[in-house]
Design an enzyme around this catalytic site. Structure first.
Site, PDB file in Angstrom:
ATOM      1  N   ARG A 321      17.281  84.971  52.325  1.00  0.00           N
ATOM      2  CA  ARG A 321      15.916  84.469  52.544  1.00  0.00           C
ATOM      3  C   ARG A 321      15.123  85.430  53.421  1.00  0.00           C
ATOM      4  NH1 ARG A 321      12.315  79.871  52.230  1.00  0.00           N
ATOM      5  NH2 ARG A 321      13.644  78.842  50.727  1.00  0.00           N
ATOM      6  N   GLU A 724       9.297  74.269  58.232  1.00  0.00           N
ATOM      7  CA  GLU A 724       9.633  75.607  58.709  1.00  0.00           C
ATOM      8  C   GLU A 724       8.458  76.571  58.873  1.00  0.00           C
ATOM      9  OE1 GLU A 724      12.466  75.645  55.486  1.00  0.00           O
ATOM     10  OE2 GLU A 724      13.976  76.445  56.840  1.00  0.00           O
TER      11      GLU A 724
END
Lengths: 780, 498
Positions: A321, A724
């Site tokens: 990621r 997030e």
């Protein structure tokens, strides 16, 4: 049945309080350590390795066994099944050491006593002798030791980076070291295991991933998954630190409960918690970039080396990621990005809000900063010049098109509302006049991809029960850690059924209510679970509508659920009345719901696919003041504009943004993980590890949701994930600090301020610039 | 003298009498384990996160009942004698509803995970009951001792500002019970020595300073514990088994401040908060410095004498007091001796305290009219952090010329220490930049700084030098630091392009 539009309420009406707010403030919200302990409960404490690397040559636990209150000891030999807790199934993560020591603080044994204090005291009586080897602690040491990839690295590439770099008129190569982060959830790790009949165990575990605890405990005990039930009503914060790490404690409690046939609780002291559990990965990123005089990037070549710790844990997904966010909002015509995951003799790093994404974004913004300082331009202009744009500058390094791009609109709105340009000009002027206190400002965009890259995890489940009195019992696979998930899911169901929120009760997330649930992670808790709950509600509603239509002899589309009542043709009856009648007519009043995110693809080997269902967009503008004598600083003002689609609950979303920003700010400023040469973490408590306080928050903190935004993807109520992305907005603070630092060299050199930008790091950067530049007339 | 073998205190309005409990028992373990009052949380067990914040009500010298926040995790149960302990469970009152602080927290979405929340509510309750102002700086100070990892504090601060709109203070259950509780606490005062003994350990609360002197003669190895803000950690973290404890927090005879022509004199048992008004009134920058020691929970428990007696190289008060020329009075039985504070610190954690002696009081001479003084604390995080470098400067000038200098540092050596070579480089020279720069070159002769996770030796040395420069710059009127009160300055926020 008429299809009720989801989310019909106005934004203010959706801003309801957290379902547990009343209990939180009254002190009656029950956390696992607050639960009454079953009779005979034993308390466990881990005995930890005092060294980081080597082998145990002698383990003398006689004094432990003889200590007051001690009932027994658990070692690796007591584990009935596999001594492995690995999330990846790689078998590299022992619960208790079998002799090999892989990090300082690794659990070696556990002691069981009649109370927690006795267990903690006894654990320290162990006499362990080691054959100690020199630990490999950080990225540089791991490279030197050839601790190369512990799993296949990822490469993302498009175009020819060599040709791009060769063709670019300007090139820069550099390096940034990005620090890790301790989660510092206020409620520490905790587990309570209650043994049952036939080898069953009921676990109360503070976990974001009950199904993983269930599976891990099952294989550690050597029983089938159906023998292990995991319950969690709420956590006192998680932030990714309770995704895989709770297994350590739950598994130990389960093994001990099995051995001693008594309930076992373990709640490590904060220092042990911080020593035993993994953290956000720290990275060293080497980059080379080619660009044009107008600021446009031509090519990016970067290697993302990460300290993974002693085992794989979630490092594969985290490093992946990071790579997939190393573009942030920018189009790289030629690009090659590679991960370099490294195994070290330190605690195994794990998920942390953003899951590698923040490190990728930090690297991307460092590259922008390099270009801006090299060209003497406002970094915001460089950013805008490189935004993704359809049709031909729109493909990410992983070959997904940015199909829902609203980045420019977000940034331009924030640029105007924060008065960025005027303030930047004023700061430049003031810095020229102010010899000691220097200011900086930065406006940073964030694009963040939503979905688990592991496709199977993009599913959610729910279980809905309606009782004869019209009350509703709702469970879903997600967990509540403060983010307001339960509130949002209940709101969606209440809207769907047309009933008051007060009719709905959510209880503990339980593996025996919703099986095989995904972790509550990746910001998708509401996306998956509210959709699943809505699906369950629709099933029930359809049954009730069919019953009501039949009962009244009208078509089903003449049945409308609204405001605590159901309109059936011309008739209108109360919700509870309809439910009561449905029961009498033997209509089933419970339903499951399910959701899977459509249309995802990801080929990791090829580095290609469309792994994200959609993107969220946000931007933040931060202003700081720095004392150039000491490196101390203050964040004076922050403006945020965040896209959350059509907000399910604006109050909760705002809280996520404010909290995420400050948490990200802590990561990039004062939160410093400090290992000594022996691999011992020395910042393992709040006395030494400094997360932000109230007085660290910006004096002016303007947080707005992009009210006009609506998710183009068919999410629940067209909302977007929010957990997030705000963490990364704090990169604006780092950027602003960098500008203040750069002012000491008249902005002629890039500040290259590596996070965490502690006052010491800030002062060091200032001193470095002062050495590197002719500063006559600029400085004191 | 009367000797009692049980402590007596009120818990949420009810009288509790306890004897024979382990003297090391903390308030938090008493609440959670003995009483199952689980609203009070353990977040860190070292007094840094505030999740365990409770209120302790005591009568002040004038007989007024005042509630102050403390950290239950490191507070000793035995030290509660004579107090009213209030926990989160008491705020709802008999009605079971929420009080205004709680209502404001709900209305402003001030909780997320809820774990820090009871401690936050108690910190805000203390601030509200104490009639604390609701401007940003005051609210931030009220929350200095409380960590929240979810909210980013913005919603909590909004709640703190909104409390008044959620109800009157008179309706708060704690406030409403104050008069009756004051009478009850007054009735408990019996001027007795209290001795708690169990499991071979002992905690004694002396009746007063004279009793303390007598007890220390009998048991010179006993450990003096005032606020337990440091000793408490040795219990919760090191799991220490301590010798006899002498609990001196709030001890009559040790808690008075007097000001005469010569000096400001403080009883060694005065807490930071109690000493703040007189120190802030007489010495520039000390109010701001005291506001950055711990949080309210620590400042209401920790004492000036404790900070000295502890002998830590990174305490904030010793360097400051050394620069001010402070003397301390050590008492043994009825004998007293006076010592310059800098002579008290011998080596790392070793002081010139003889068996049976205790610090009774300190005397800080007034600043002469021609003196310049400043104290600077440099930390990784602005508030509730231990100093990387603590510096204090006191100079006297005759015109341009420096005639006297006392400069002391914390974090730069194994003890709080004077910068003698630097002082020597200043004395007799004009107070100008060249002199300062020459003196900045002398720091190597004075210090070998600590090198650890709080700061490297190199950083400490650079900062130590630069603080001298800051002191000079500020004396010229140049802005040379961020404002003490974080939120005191107008940011560029006010600049608009309109």
């Amino acid at each position: 049945m008429a299809d009720g539009s989801t989310n019909p309420l106005a934004a203010e009406a959706r801003a309801v309080a957290h379902e547990s707010a009343h209990k939180h403030v009254a002190g009656t919200a029950e956390f696992i350590d607050d639960m009454p302990e079953p009779a005979g409960t034993l308390h466990a404490a881990f005995g930890l390795s005092a060294i980081a690397s080597g082998t145990i040559t002698a383990l003398d636990l006689s004094a432990v066994a003889a200590a007051p209150g001690v009932v027994g000891i658990v070692t690796a030999a007591d584990i009935p099944g596999r001594n492995d807790m690995s999330a990846s199934g790689s078998g590299d993560d022992p619960l208790l050491s079998t002799g090999e020591i892989r990090y300082c603080g690794q659990p070696v044994f556990a002691v069981l006593a009649t109370d927690r204090d006795a267990a903690r005291r006894a654990a320290r009586c162990a006499r362990i002798t080691y054959d100690e080897t020199l630990p490999v602690v950080d990225v540089a040491a791991a490279r030197a030791a050839g601790r190369g990839p512990s799993f296949p690295p990822l490469t993302l590439a498009r175009g020819s980076v060599e040709d791009g770099l060769a063709a670019a008129p300007l090139t820069i190569a550099g390096r940034i070291a990005i620090g890790g982060q301790e989660h510092f959830y206020l409620e520490g790790q905790v587990a309570l295991a209650v043994p049952g009949e036939d080898g069953e165990v009921l676990l109360y575990s503070a976990t974001q991933h009950p199904s993983e605890v269930q599976e891990a405990v099952a294989h550690i005990l050597g029983v089938a998954a159906h023998a292990v039930r995991v319950h969690v009503r709420r956590m006192g914060g998680g932030f990714g630190g309770k995704e895989t790490q709770p297994t350590i404690f739950a598994a130990l409690a389960a093994v001990a409960a099995r051995k001693f046939r008594r309930p076992v609780k373990i709640r490590p002291d904060r220092d042990d918690d911080m020593t035993i559990t993994g953290k956000r990965h720290d990275f060293v990123v080497d980059y080379a970039l080619g660009f044009h005089e107008d600021g446009r990037i031509e090519a990016v070549d970067a290697v993302f080396a990460a300290r993974c710790g002693h085992s794989e844990d979630l490092s594969r997904g985290v490093t992946d990621r990071a790579l997939m966010h190393a573009d942030n909002a920018y189009f790289y015509p030629h690009v090659r990005l590679r991960t370099e995951p490294l195994r070290t003799d330190t605690v195994s790093n794990t998920a942390f809000r953003g899951y590698g994404g923040p490190q990728g974004v930090v690297a991307a913004e460092r590259m922008i900063e390099e270009i801006a300082y090299a060209l003497g331009r406002d970094p915001l202009d460089i950013r805008k010049a490189n935004f993704y744009a359809a049709p031909d500058r729109n493909e990410t390094p992983y070959h997904q098109d940015v199909h829902d791009n609203i980045m420019l609109r977000i940034v331009e709105e924030l640029e105007a509302s924060s008065h960025y340009r005027a303030r930047r000009a004023a700061i430049l002027a003031e810095n020229a006049r102010s010899p000691v206190v220097k200011r900086g400002i930065g406006l940073v965009p964030v694009k963040y991809g939503i979905s688990f890259s592991k496709k199977a995890m993009n599913q959610g489940g729910a279980l809905l029960a309606v009782y004869r009195d019209g009350s509703v019992h709702l469970n879903h696979g997600g967990t509540e850690m403060g983010q307001g998930l339960n509130t949002k899911v209940a709101q969606v169901v209440a809207d769907e059924l047309g009933i008051a929120l007060a009719r709905i009760r959510l209880t503990a997330t339980a593996t025996d209510k919703v099986p095989n649930a995904s972790p509550t992670a990746g910001s998708v808790g509401a996306d998956l679970n509210a959709m699943a709950a809505q699906d369950a509600a629709r099933t029930l509603k359809a049954r009730l509508a069919a019953f009501a239509a039949e009962r009244a002899g009208v078509a089903e589309d003449a049945v409308v659920f609204e405001h605590e009542a159901v309109r059936i043709g011309a008739e209108r009856i109360g919700w509870a009345e309809l439910v009561g009648e449905a029961y009498m007519a033997r209509v089933p009043l419970s339903a499951t719901g399910f959701y899977r995110t459509p249309g995802l693809s990801w080929d990791r080997k090829a580095g290609r696919g469309s792994p994200y269902f959609y993107f969220t967009y946000g931007a933040a503008c931060a202003e700081v003041a720095v004392d150039t004598l000491t490196g101390e600083y203050a964040v004076e003002r922050v403006d945020v504009l965040q896209d959350v689609g059509r907000s399910l609950n604006p109050a909760i979303d705002r809280g996520q943004i404010e909290g995420g920003f400050i948490q990200g700010m802590g990561w990039l400023t004062t939160e410093e993980l400090w290992w000594d040469g022996k691999g011992r973490l020395r910042t393992h408590a709040p006395s030494t590890y400094k997360i932000p306080l109230a007085s660290d928050r910006p004096r002016v903190f303007e947080v707005r949701l992009a009210a006009w935004s609506e998710n183009m993807a068919p999410t629940v109520g067209r909302s977007k994930a929010v957990g997030e992305p705000p963490v990364m907005l704090a990169v604006s603070v780092l950027e602003a600090l960098g500008m203040a630092v750069a002012s000491t060299a008249d902005y002629r050199l890039p500040p290259r301020l590596d996070p965490p930008a502690t006052p010491e790091r800030v002062l060091a950067a200032i001193e470095r610039l002062r050495r590197d530049v002719d500063f006559a007339g600029v400085l004191l | 003298m009367d000797v009692r073998s049980a402590i007596r205190f009120y818990l949420n309005g009810d009288l509790v009498t306890l004897a024979g409990f382990p003297p090391h028992r903390t308030v938090l373990d008493f609440l959670r384990l003995d009483r199952r009052l689980t609203g009070t949380k353990e977040g860190c067990a070292e007094g840094d996160c505030g999740a365990c914040t409770v209120l302790v009500g005591r009568l002040d010298a004038g007989g007024t009942l005042r509630y102050r926040p403390i950290n239950a995790c490191i507070g000793l149960l035995a030290a509660l004698d004579g107090a009213h302990l209030v926990t989160i469970e008491h705020l709802a009152g008999a009605s079971g509803g929420l009080n205004p602080v709680q209502r404001a927290m709900v209305a402003e979405h001030g909780s997320q995970c809820g774990f820090c929340t009871p401690g936050i509510v108690m910190a805000l309750e203390a601030h509200w009951l104490g009639d604390g102002p609701t401007d940003d700086g005051a609210v931030d100070r009220a929350l200095q001792g409380n960590l929240c990892r979810c909210t980013g504090y913005a919603s909590i601060v909004r709640a703190a500002r909104a409390v008044e709109s959620h109800g009157a203070r008179q309706a708060d259950p704690v406030e409403a019970g104050t008069a009756a509780m004051a009478e009850k606490l007054a009735a408990l005062a019996d001027h007795a020595r209290v001795v708690i003994a169990a499991d071979g350990a002992r905690a004694v609360i002396p009746a007063d300073a004279d009793d303390l002197a007598a007890l220390l003669l009998e048991s010179p190895d006993a450990m003096l514990v005032a606020g337990a803000t440091d000793v408490g950690l040795s219990l919760t973290k090191a799991l220490a088994t301590l010798p006899d404890l002498l609990l001196v927090g709030g001890l009559p005879g040790l808690c008075d401040a007097t000001v005469d022509d010569g000096a400001v004199r403080l009883g060694a048992g005065m807490t930071y908060e109690a000493a703040r008004p007189v120190l802030a009134a007489h010495f520039p920058t000390l109010g701001a410095l005291l506001d950055r020691i711990g949080g309210p929970q620590v400042r209401h428990a920790g004492t000036i004498g404790g900070n000295i007696g502890n002998g830590s190289p990174i305490g904030d008060m010793p360097p400051t007091l050394i620069a001010l020329g402070t003397t301390i009075v050590l008492r043994r039985g009825d004998a007293r001796r006076t010592l310059p504070l800098d002579a008290f610190f011998l080596d790392y954690r070793r002081q010139d305290r003889r068996p049976g002696e205790f610090i009774e009081s300190i005397a800080i001479p007034h600043l002469e009219p021609d003196a310049r003084f400043a104290a600077y604390k440099v930390t990784k995080r602005r508030d509730e952090d231990i100093s990387a470098v603590m510096a204090a400067f006191r100079l006297r000038l005759d015109g341009e010329r420096i005639v006297a200098a006392r400069i002391a540092y914390g974090g730069m050596a194994a003890i709080p220490k004077r910068a003698r070579a630097v002082e020597a480089a200043l004395i007799g020279r004009p107070f100008v930049r060249d002199t300062i720069e020459a003196a900045m070159a002398r720091y190597d002769e004075d210090f070998r700084p600590l090198d650890d996770w709080r700061a490297s030796a190199g950083y400490r040395m650079t900062v130590a030098r630069n603080l001298l420069l800051r002191f000079w710059l500020e004396s010229t009127g140049a802005p040379a630091r961020l404002s003490d009160a974080h939120h005191g300055r107008v940011p560029m926020a006010e600049v608009t392009d309109g």
